[in-house]
Structure formats: structure tokens, C-alpha cells
Design a protein around this motif. Sequence first.
Motif, PDB file in Angstrom:
ATOM      1  N   ASP A   1     -61.467 -17.859 -52.191  1.00 31.45           N
ATOM      2  CA  ASP A   1     -60.679 -17.161 -51.054  1.00 31.45           C
ATOM      3  C   ASP A   1     -58.946 -17.126 -51.509  1.00 31.45           C
ATOM      4  OD1 ASP A   1     -60.018 -19.767 -51.043  1.00 31.45           O
ATOM      5  OD2 ASP A   1     -60.283 -20.053 -48.611  1.00 31.45           O
ATOM      6  N   TRP A   2     -58.781 -17.499 -52.686  1.00 31.73           N
ATOM      7  CA  TRP A   2     -57.120 -17.355 -53.066  1.00 31.73           C
ATOM      8  C   TRP A   2     -57.067 -15.885 -53.055  1.00 31.73           C
ATOM      9  CZ3 TRP A   2     -54.699 -15.048 -57.356  1.00 31.73           C
ATOM     10  CH2 TRP A   2     -53.471 -15.310 -57.481  1.00 31.73           C
ATOM     11  N   VAL A   3     -55.577 -15.895 -52.520  1.00 28.94           N
ATOM     12  CA  VAL A   3     -54.996 -14.277 -52.408  1.00 28.94           C
ATOM     13  C   VAL A   3     -53.943 -14.162 -53.333  1.00 28.94           C
ATOM     14  CG1 VAL A   3     -56.388 -13.613 -50.392  1.00 28.94           C
ATOM     15  CG2 VAL A   3     -54.110 -14.640 -50.279  1.00 28.94           C
ATOM     16  N   CYS A   4     -53.422 -12.821 -53.737  1.00 29.87           N
ATOM     17  CA  CYS A   4     -52.219 -12.708 -54.298  1.00 29.87           C
ATOM     18  C   CYS A   4     -51.016 -13.342 -53.454  1.00 29.87           C
ATOM     19  CB  CYS A   4     -51.655 -11.329 -54.507  1.00 29.87           C
ATOM     20  SG  CYS A   4     -50.372 -10.819 -55.301  1.00 29.87           S
ATOM     21  N   PRO A   5     -50.148 -14.392 -54.082  1.00 27.73           N
ATOM     22  CA  PRO A   5     -49.109 -14.926 -53.014  1.00 27.73           C
ATOM     23  C   PRO A   5     -48.115 -13.779 -52.665  1.00 27.73           C
ATOM     24  CG  PRO A   5     -49.013 -15.428 -55.273  1.00 27.73           C
ATOM     25  CD  PRO A   5     -50.165 -14.853 -55.119  1.00 27.73           C
ATOM     26  N   LEU A   6     -48.007 -12.426 -53.252  1.00 25.08           N
ATOM     27  CA  LEU A   6     -47.081 -11.655 -52.749  1.00 25.08           C
ATOM     28  C   LEU A   6     -47.597 -10.610 -51.987  1.00 25.08           C
ATOM     29  CD1 LEU A   6     -45.259 -10.781 -56.258  1.00 25.08           C
ATOM     30  CD2 LEU A   6     -44.770 -12.534 -54.459  1.00 25.08           C
ATOM     31  N   CYS A   7     -48.723 -10.004 -52.214  1.00 28.04           N
ATOM     32  CA  CYS A   7     -49.153  -9.075 -51.392  1.00 28.04           C
ATOM     33  C   CYS A   7     -50.533  -9.299 -50.646  1.00 28.04           C
ATOM     34  CB  CYS A   7     -49.640  -7.704 -52.223  1.00 28.04           C
ATOM     35  SG  CYS A   7     -50.809  -7.898 -53.191  1.00 28.04           S
ATOM     36  N   GLN A   8     -51.198 -10.497 -51.047  1.00 20.43           N
ATOM     37  CA  GLN A   8     -52.521 -11.015 -50.331  1.00 20.43           C
ATOM     38  C   GLN A   8     -53.590 -10.376 -50.580  1.00 20.43           C
ATOM     39  OE1 GLN A   8     -51.978 -14.191 -48.319  1.00 20.43           O
ATOM     40  NE2 GLN A   8     -49.810 -13.582 -49.130  1.00 20.43           N
ATOM     41  N   ALA A   9     -53.647  -9.715 -51.810  1.00 23.98           N
ATOM     42  CA  ALA A   9     -54.807  -9.009 -52.336  1.00 23.98           C
ATOM     43  C   ALA A   9     -55.809  -9.997 -52.602  1.00 23.98           C
ATOM     44  CB  ALA A   9     -54.391  -7.994 -53.672  1.00 23.98           C
ATOM     45  N   PRO A  10     -57.144  -9.782 -52.712  1.00 21.53           N
ATOM     46  CA  PRO A  10     -58.269 -10.927 -53.015  1.00 21.53           C
ATOM     47  C   PRO A  10     -58.176 -10.792 -54.523  1.00 21.53           C
ATOM     48  CG  PRO A  10     -59.037  -8.761 -52.608  1.00 21.53           C
ATOM     49  CD  PRO A  10     -57.793  -8.677 -51.989  1.00 21.53           C
ATOM     50  N   LYS A  11     -58.771 -11.807 -55.294  1.00 23.48           N
ATOM     51  CA  LYS A  11     -59.080 -12.227 -56.648  1.00 23.48           C
ATOM     52  C   LYS A  11     -59.567 -11.031 -57.039  1.00 23.48           C
ATOM     53  CE  LYS A  11     -60.603 -15.950 -58.314  1.00 23.48           C
ATOM     54  NZ  LYS A  11     -61.736 -17.122 -58.448  1.00 23.48           N
ATOM     55  N   SER A  12     -60.444 -10.067 -56.586  1.00 24.71           N
ATOM     56  CA  SER A  12     -61.244  -9.056 -57.135  1.00 24.71           C
ATOM     57  C   SER A  12     -60.115  -8.072 -57.427  1.00 24.71           C
ATOM     58  CB  SER A  12     -62.333  -8.401 -55.948  1.00 24.71           C
ATOM     59  OG  SER A  12     -61.664  -8.011 -54.820  1.00 24.71           O
ATOM     60  N   ASP A  13     -59.193  -7.730 -56.920  1.00 25.81           N
ATOM     61  CA  ASP A  13     -58.048  -7.028 -57.277  1.00 25.81           C
ATOM     62  C   ASP A  13     -57.130  -7.290 -58.520  1.00 25.81           C
ATOM     63  OD1 ASP A  13     -58.714  -5.118 -55.259  1.00 25.81           O
ATOM     64  OD2 ASP A  13     -57.458  -5.822 -53.860  1.00 25.81           O
ATOM     65  N   PHE A  14     -57.808  -8.342 -59.142  1.00 23.97           N
ATOM     66  CA  PHE A  14     -57.042  -8.716 -60.443  1.00 23.97           C
ATOM     67  C   PHE A  14     -57.554  -8.363 -61.862  1.00 23.97           C
ATOM     68  CE2 PHE A  14     -54.558 -11.286 -57.412  1.00 23.97           C
ATOM     69  CZ  PHE A  14     -53.575 -11.849 -58.001  1.00 23.97           C
ATOM     70  N   GLU A  15     -56.939  -8.283 -62.568  1.00 23.16           N
ATOM     71  CA  GLU A  15     -57.515  -7.888 -64.134  1.00 23.16           C
ATOM     72  C   GLU A  15     -56.836  -8.663 -65.093  1.00 23.16           C
ATOM     73  OE1 GLU A  15     -57.850  -3.689 -64.939  1.00 23.16           O
ATOM     74  OE2 GLU A  15     -59.073  -3.213 -63.180  1.00 23.16           O
ATOM     75  N   PRO A  16     -57.720  -9.085 -66.171  1.00 20.18           N
ATOM     76  CA  PRO A  16     -57.098  -9.627 -67.271  1.00 20.18           C
ATOM     77  C   PRO A  16     -55.958  -9.002 -67.793  1.00 20.18           C
ATOM     78  CG  PRO A  16     -59.467  -9.562 -67.552  1.00 20.18           C
ATOM     79  CD  PRO A  16     -59.020  -8.706 -66.357  1.00 20.18           C
ATOM     80  N   GLU A  17     -54.931 -10.010 -68.134  1.00 19.13           N
ATOM     81  CA  GLU A  17     -53.318  -9.244 -68.753  1.00 19.13           C
ATOM     82  C   GLU A  17     -53.874  -8.695 -70.180  1.00 19.13           C
ATOM     83  OE1 GLU A  17     -49.220 -10.733 -68.470  1.00 19.13           O
ATOM     84  OE2 GLU A  17     -50.559 -12.349 -69.032  1.00 19.13           O
ATOM     85  N   GLU A  18     -53.240  -7.587 -70.625  1.00 24.40           N
ATOM     86  CA  GLU A  18     -53.454  -7.169 -71.814  1.00 24.40           C
ATOM     87  C   GLU A  18     -52.553  -8.076 -72.739  1.00 24.40           C
ATOM     88  OE1 GLU A  18     -55.680  -4.834 -72.922  1.00 24.40           O
ATOM     89  OE2 GLU A  18     -56.389  -4.999 -70.829  1.00 24.40           O
TER      90      GLU A  18
END
Length: 53
Positions: free
Chosen positions: A36-53
Amino acid sequence: MKGYVCMVCGYIYDPKVGDPDNGIKPGTSFENLPDDWVCPLCQAPKSDFEPEE
């Protein structure tokens, strides 16, 4: 440990830093963040994150 980027706002989760403002200790990998962690800036869920290139 790899960083992860929020595809909504560009926030980068750095596992070396964690998210101390939200109770996530430094050294916590992205995979080990609570579901249930979300982006601290925009509250997007973990599923909206991708690995950094």
C-alpha cells in the motif's frame, strides 16, 4: 539495489535513502516496500513505478 522512477511525477525511490517521512528505513529495496506504499509526491501506487535505467 536499484532505484525506481514514478512514471506519473518523476520521483525516484532510492533504496539507500528509503522514505523516512513515511516510515521506510534506508536500505529497504523497492520490492520490500509495503503493497500500500504510494509515491510521497503524487500518491501514485507502486504499480506506476519502473526500474531506473
